[in-house]
Design a protein around this motif. Sequence first.
Motif, PDB file in Angstrom:
ATOM      1  N   GLY A  38       0.836  -1.197   0.000  1.00  0.00           N
ATOM      2  CA  GLY A  38       0.000   0.000   0.000  1.00  0.00           C
ATOM      3  C   GLY A  38       0.865   1.238   0.000  1.00  0.00           C
ATOM      4  N   PRO A  39       0.280   2.367  -0.355  1.00  0.00           N
ATOM      5  CA  PRO A  39       1.070   3.597  -0.414  1.00  0.00           C
ATOM      6  C   PRO A  39       1.581   4.023   0.958  1.00  0.00           C
ATOM      7  N   SER A  40       2.576   4.870   0.968  1.00  0.00           N
ATOM      8  CA  SER A  40       3.190   5.322   2.211  1.00  0.00           C
ATOM      9  C   SER A  40       2.164   6.011   3.105  1.00  0.00           C
ATOM     10  N   GLY A  41       2.200   5.684   4.387  1.00  0.00           N
ATOM     11  CA  GLY A  41       1.314   6.337   5.344  1.00  0.00           C
ATOM     12  C   GLY A  41      -0.069   5.714   5.412  1.00  0.00           C
ATOM     13  N   CYS A  42      -0.266   4.552   4.760  1.00  0.00           N
ATOM     14  CA  CYS A  42      -1.601   3.958   4.744  1.00  0.00           C
ATOM     15  C   CYS A  42      -1.845   3.103   5.976  1.00  0.00           C
ATOM     16  N   GLY A  43      -0.832   2.862   6.794  1.00  0.00           N
ATOM     17  CA  GLY A  43      -1.060   2.138   8.042  1.00  0.00           C
ATOM     18  C   GLY A  43      -0.538   0.715   8.067  1.00  0.00           C
ATOM     19  N   LYS A  44       0.326   0.358   7.139  1.00  0.00           N
ATOM     20  CA  LYS A  44       0.861  -1.011   7.120  1.00  0.00           C
ATOM     21  C   LYS A  44       1.668  -1.295   8.376  1.00  0.00           C
ATOM     22  N   SER A  45       2.603  -0.384   8.676  1.00  0.00           N
ATOM     23  CA  SER A  45       3.446  -0.596   9.861  1.00  0.00           C
ATOM     24  C   SER A  45       2.589  -0.596  11.116  1.00  0.00           C
ATOM     25  N   THR A  46       1.637   0.324  11.158  1.00  0.00           N
ATOM     26  CA  THR A  46       0.777   0.416  12.331  1.00  0.00           C
ATOM     27  C   THR A  46       0.058  -0.904  12.575  1.00  0.00           C
ATOM     28  N   PHE A  47      -0.517  -1.464  11.518  1.00  0.00           N
ATOM     29  CA  PHE A  47      -1.258  -2.715  11.698  1.00  0.00           C
ATOM     30  C   PHE A  47      -0.312  -3.850  12.097  1.00  0.00           C
ATOM     31  N   LEU A  48       0.869  -3.863  11.460  1.00  0.00           N
ATOM     32  CA  LEU A  48       1.840  -4.904  11.785  1.00  0.00           C
ATOM     33  C   LEU A  48       2.214  -4.844  13.263  1.00  0.00           C
ATOM     34  N   ARG A  49       2.417  -3.623  13.755  1.00  0.00           N
ATOM     35  CA  ARG A  49       2.827  -3.457  15.143  1.00  0.00           C
ATOM     36  C   ARG A  49       1.710  -3.816  16.121  1.00  0.00           C
ATOM     37  N   CYS A  50       0.466  -3.836  15.631  1.00  0.00           N
ATOM     38  CA  CYS A  50      -0.624  -4.291  16.497  1.00  0.00           C
ATOM     39  C   CYS A  50      -0.499  -5.773  16.795  1.00  0.00           C
ATOM     40  N   LEU A  51       0.114  -6.503  15.853  1.00  0.00           N
ATOM     41  CA  LEU A  51       0.098  -7.961  15.964  1.00  0.00           C
ATOM     42  C   LEU A  51       1.025  -8.463  17.062  1.00  0.00           C
ATOM     43  N   VAL A 201       4.727 -15.924   8.359  1.00  0.00           N
ATOM     44  CA  VAL A 201       5.516 -14.717   8.132  1.00  0.00           C
ATOM     45  C   VAL A 201       4.619 -13.619   7.576  1.00  0.00           C
ATOM     46  N   VAL A 202       4.729 -12.409   8.175  1.00  0.00           N
ATOM     47  CA  VAL A 202       4.019 -11.257   7.629  1.00  0.00           C
ATOM     48  C   VAL A 202       5.068 -10.234   7.229  1.00  0.00           C
ATOM     49  N   ILE A 203       5.016  -9.778   5.986  1.00  0.00           N
ATOM     50  CA  ILE A 203       6.050  -8.868   5.515  1.00  0.00           C
ATOM     51  C   ILE A 203       5.415  -7.635   4.895  1.00  0.00           C
ATOM     52  N   VAL A 204       5.908  -6.473   5.313  1.00  0.00           N
ATOM     53  CA  VAL A 204       5.493  -5.219   4.697  1.00  0.00           C
ATOM     54  C   VAL A 204       6.514  -4.896   3.623  1.00  0.00           C
ATOM     55  N   THR A 205       6.056  -4.556   2.432  1.00  0.00           N
ATOM     56  CA  THR A 205       7.028  -4.227   1.389  1.00  0.00           C
ATOM     57  C   THR A 205       6.484  -3.163   0.448  1.00  0.00           C
ATOM     58  N   HIS A 206       7.407  -2.409  -0.104  1.00  0.00           N
ATOM     59  CA  HIS A 206       7.047  -1.403  -1.099  1.00  0.00           C
ATOM     60  C   HIS A 206       7.317  -1.915  -2.501  1.00  0.00           C
ATOM     61  N   SER A 207       7.889  -3.131  -2.568  1.00  0.00           N
ATOM     62  CA  SER A 207       8.238  -3.648  -3.885  1.00  0.00           C
ATOM     63  C   SER A 207       7.187  -4.667  -4.323  1.00  0.00           C
ATOM     64  N   MET A 208       6.477  -4.331  -5.390  1.00  0.00           N
ATOM     65  CA  MET A 208       5.434  -5.229  -5.897  1.00  0.00           C
ATOM     66  C   MET A 208       6.043  -6.567  -6.288  1.00  0.00           C
ATOM     67  N   GLN A 209       7.248  -6.468  -6.925  1.00  0.00           N
ATOM     68  CA  GLN A 209       7.898  -7.697  -7.371  1.00  0.00           C
ATOM     69  C   GLN A 209       8.189  -8.590  -6.183  1.00  0.00           C
ATOM     70  N   GLN A 210       8.668  -7.953  -5.102  1.00  0.00           N
ATOM     71  CA  GLN A 210       8.991  -8.762  -3.927  1.00  0.00           C
ATOM     72  C   GLN A 210       7.734  -9.427  -3.381  1.00  0.00           C
ATOM     73  N   ALA A 211       6.670  -8.656  -3.274  1.00  0.00           N
ATOM     74  CA  ALA A 211       5.421  -9.232  -2.780  1.00  0.00           C
ATOM     75  C   ALA A 211       5.013 -10.406  -3.658  1.00  0.00           C
ATOM     76  N   ALA A 212       5.123 -10.199  -4.951  1.00  0.00           N
ATOM     77  CA  ALA A 212       4.718 -11.269  -5.875  1.00  0.00           C
ATOM     78  C   ALA A 212       5.617 -12.488  -5.731  1.00  0.00           C
TER      79      ALA A 212
END
Lengths: 253, 454
Positions: A38-51, A201-212
């Motif tokens: 997701g785009p920067s600031g959309c809350g990925k890190s926040t949600f991850l840190r909830c876990l 494993v849960v991973i936050v990434t900005h790289s679409m290729q990596q996610a794929a």
Amino acid sequence: MQDIKITARGVQVHYGDTHAIKDVSVDIQDNTVTAFIGPSGCGKSTFLRCLNRMNDTIDICRVTGDILLDGEDIYDKRVDPVQLRAKVGMVFQKPNPFPKSIYDNIAYGPRIHGLARNKADLDDIVEKSLRRGAIWDEVKDRLHAPGTGLSGGQQQRLCIARAVATEPEVLLMDEPCSALDPIATAQVEELIDELRENYSVVIVTHSMQQAARVSQKTAFFHLGNLVEFGDTDQIFTNPSDPRTESYITGRIG
Amino acid sequence: MTDAAFPDGANGAAPRTTTSLLAQDARTRKRNAAEARFRAYGIAAIAVGLVFLAVLVSSIIFKGVGAFQQTFITLNVELLEEKLDKSGTRDIEAIKKVTTFGYNPLIDAALAQAIAETGIENPFSKGKDLRKMISSGAAADVRDYVIENPDEIGKTVEFRLLASSRVDGYLKDRVTRESLARDKNLSPEHLDIVDALAGAGVVTKAFNTDFITGADASESRPEQAGIGVSMLGSFYMMLVVLACALPIGVAASIYLEEFAPQNGFTDLIEVNISNLAAVPSIVFGILGLAVFIQFAHLPQSAPLVGGLVLTLMTLPTIIISTRASLKSVPPSIREAALGVGASKMQTVFHHVLPLAMPGILTGTIIGLAQALGETAPLLLIGMVGYIASNYPDGVIEGFMAPNSAMPAQIYEWAKRADPAYYERAWGGIIILLLFLMSMNIIAIILRRRFERRW
Ligand SMILES: Nc1ncnc2c1ncn2[C@@H]1O[C@H](COP(=O)(O)OP(=O)(O)OP(=O)(O)O)[C@@H](O)[C@H]1O
Ligand SMILES: [Mg+2]
């Protein structure tokens, strides 16, 4: 179909007046790599840190909703966050080794959790963890050199090894490859793929290729909402939401 | 999409003029000139500081170094049996009955003898006049010796006796024949004798260990005054400060910085601590007087009370510097520790505290140094003006018995009328500065030792 490891239902996160996560429900499977994009600031890190309740350390942060790990509410009053974090390990975006020796970096977690009965045990754990972190060959001759003296990429793999050393059940990774070169990235990705055998494993990434490449499931966040969640193949080839499509094709973000 | 960022014409608007890199343009010249000016200011500021420091240090050393030298008169005193032990039994109680006045004639005789040996004419017929050259404490020294060694009675023993402060001043150029015209304590004829005795090696200047180890003396005997006992008083006070302020200060800072919730109450505490650091130290003195002496009935003038008052004074300094060094530990280290499942307390004690250690130690030592040099609060609890003539017996006495402290002792000497005390005050300042300097050096060494990269 894999077992469900983590269940989130109606999770809302507020930083003071900022509504960072809006009603997110998601199931994270065991032995699976789940990518958050997701785009920067959309809350990925926040949600991850909830876990792993890392957000507890931020005074102004308020989390509501239910997050269950193996069916147990991790925000229950009786849950000790320290015990939770031993089960749910975390690798941070910026490599943050302790200013101690490489050996002590890895040994710290097992020591405080009493995972090793003696010195030989501990040595084994350190070697095994460094091997899983794909860094053993580079550091085996200088285990007592400071961890901060490694290169950025080596430091990040050291941090992954450190997270693995405590034998967590879930591994959370917040942009673990953002400081790495393509070769180290490939090593870490390979590592993630191996880790899948034993962990969720849960991973936050900005790289679409990596996610794929590495994930089996992908969640797309946008402005605090979970827009779409499903099989990675399906999200990247045939997204159902127009926002997802425009993000992965590079039109928003 | 990307071309939207560049409105049409933006590229070709201003024609580029090419300039040579070899010639400085006006802007660069101006910038460089400003930089050069600023450097000059900086150097000038440092130079002014250094000049002041040099003036300060050299004047202190120039004025104070005299206190480390003292004039002595070496005399062969005959310890006459009929004066000191009439019965001849060497009974210690009988010997103790002879007061210092009984010893004066012996010293007078020895002095007259020494003068006769130089061949100079002795214009003084009365021993009392002659004795003005010798410290009034000299007889007590001889008496102490005899009581320790009663077997020496009847023999002639060599004593190195303190010269009086006027004679000492004459050898140090503080006293001149002109200045003696208005001084009843010594006459120019005495100085002739001193010259002759100095020529014969009877009057000598020597290093003054008593100044460093001795106790303060009464107003009329500056030649006997030393800073040793008040140094011990300072030492005991510093022990109290260290034992109280370090644990309380560090525990309070760790709690405030790492555990306490951020709310109005902790904000209030924070503001108050900052304010306490700015409170004049004499206020802490009056607080100590009210709480420790009038309410808790601790002994007056005791280093224990002084130490407690100085603890109150140093606590804010220690708390502020400890919190600053805890704050400077990067949060990523805390996250890393929490991330592998360390508890808050483990995080703080295993990772944060070791990294903050150099800062904490430096802050503590600077706080201690500040406390060591503090005079004002000691005024109010009676540690100024008290004359401790003996070393305390034992550690408990050291904390509880009335004593003074180095800065208080210096203040006391500076207050006294006799110019001989002026020199002693400067000498005391040299010793105090040596202590402060060594504390700062220790702080630097500890800092180096504990400092680690991250
Ligand atoms: N400690 C905090 N205090 C206040 N607001 C915060 C805090 N951390 C994050 N936020 C806010 O929460 C929202 C989500 O932030 P978050 O860090 O989760 O984004 P992200 O998706 O991880 O972004 P990025 O990809 O840039 O890392 C942002 O609007 C951010 O401003
Ligand atoms: Mg982020």
